[in-house]
Design a protein around this motif. Sequence first.
Motif, mmCIF file in Angstrom:
data_model
loop_
_atom_site.group_PDB
_atom_site.id
_atom_site.type_symbol
_atom_site.label_atom_id
_atom_site.label_comp_id
_atom_site.label_asym_id
_atom_site.label_seq_id
_atom_site.Cartn_x
_atom_site.Cartn_y
_atom_site.Cartn_z
ATOM 1 N N LEU A 46 0.835 -1.196 0.000
ATOM 2 C CA LEU A 46 0.000 0.000 0.000
ATOM 3 C C LEU A 46 0.871 1.248 0.000
ATOM 4 N N ARG A 48 0.360 5.235 0.871
ATOM 5 C CA ARG A 48 -0.593 6.171 1.460
ATOM 6 C C ARG A 48 0.109 7.474 1.800
ATOM 7 N N CYS A 72 -6.584 7.219 4.221
ATOM 8 C CA CYS A 72 -7.113 5.900 3.898
ATOM 9 C C CYS A 72 -8.193 6.045 2.843
ATOM 10 N N ASN A 74 -11.155 4.428 2.683
ATOM 11 C CA ASN A 74 -12.519 4.394 3.193
ATOM 12 C C ASN A 74 -12.527 3.855 4.629
ATOM 13 N N LYS A 76 -13.687 1.035 5.735
ATOM 14 C CA LYS A 76 -13.303 -0.379 5.797
ATOM 15 C C LYS A 76 -11.785 -0.505 5.913
ATOM 16 N N GLU A 77 -11.063 0.282 5.115
ATOM 17 C CA GLU A 77 -9.604 0.236 5.190
ATOM 18 C C GLU A 77 -9.120 0.695 6.568
ATOM 19 N N ASP A 80 -9.733 -2.199 8.863
ATOM 20 C CA ASP A 80 -8.782 -3.289 8.580
ATOM 21 C C ASP A 80 -7.402 -2.958 9.145
ATOM 22 N N LEU A 81 -6.946 -1.719 8.945
ATOM 23 C CA LEU A 81 -5.634 -1.320 9.463
ATOM 24 C C LEU A 81 -5.640 -1.275 10.995
ATOM 25 N N TRP A 84 -5.072 -4.717 12.266
ATOM 26 C CA TRP A 84 -3.831 -5.304 11.762
ATOM 27 C C TRP A 84 -2.784 -5.317 12.867
#
Length: 97
Positions: A46, A48, A72, A74, A76-77, A80-81, A84
Amino acid sequence: MKHIATYQIHDTFKITGRGIVFSGHILDGDFMTGDLIRFDFNGQILDRKIKGIDTGIRVEEGKPNVGVMIDCLNEKEIDDLRNWIPNKITGKIYSNR
């Protein structure tokens, strides 16, 4: 773009309404907001944009803790992060400067 710094990601935090923040250490170089961080997220690379940097008071391994807020795609990302576990993965910082 040229590689200007290396950043080790120790943890992630979600700031409601603002996004995701990495907590970690600068291993070499120097960077600023607007630069790009490239990192491996579960086998996917990724890129960013860095939208904020904050140096903390906590010192670990002889280096100050540095928070890096990233853009990010959205919610959801962001989620997710947040879930993580980066396990001290290394991110490369790039700049057009």
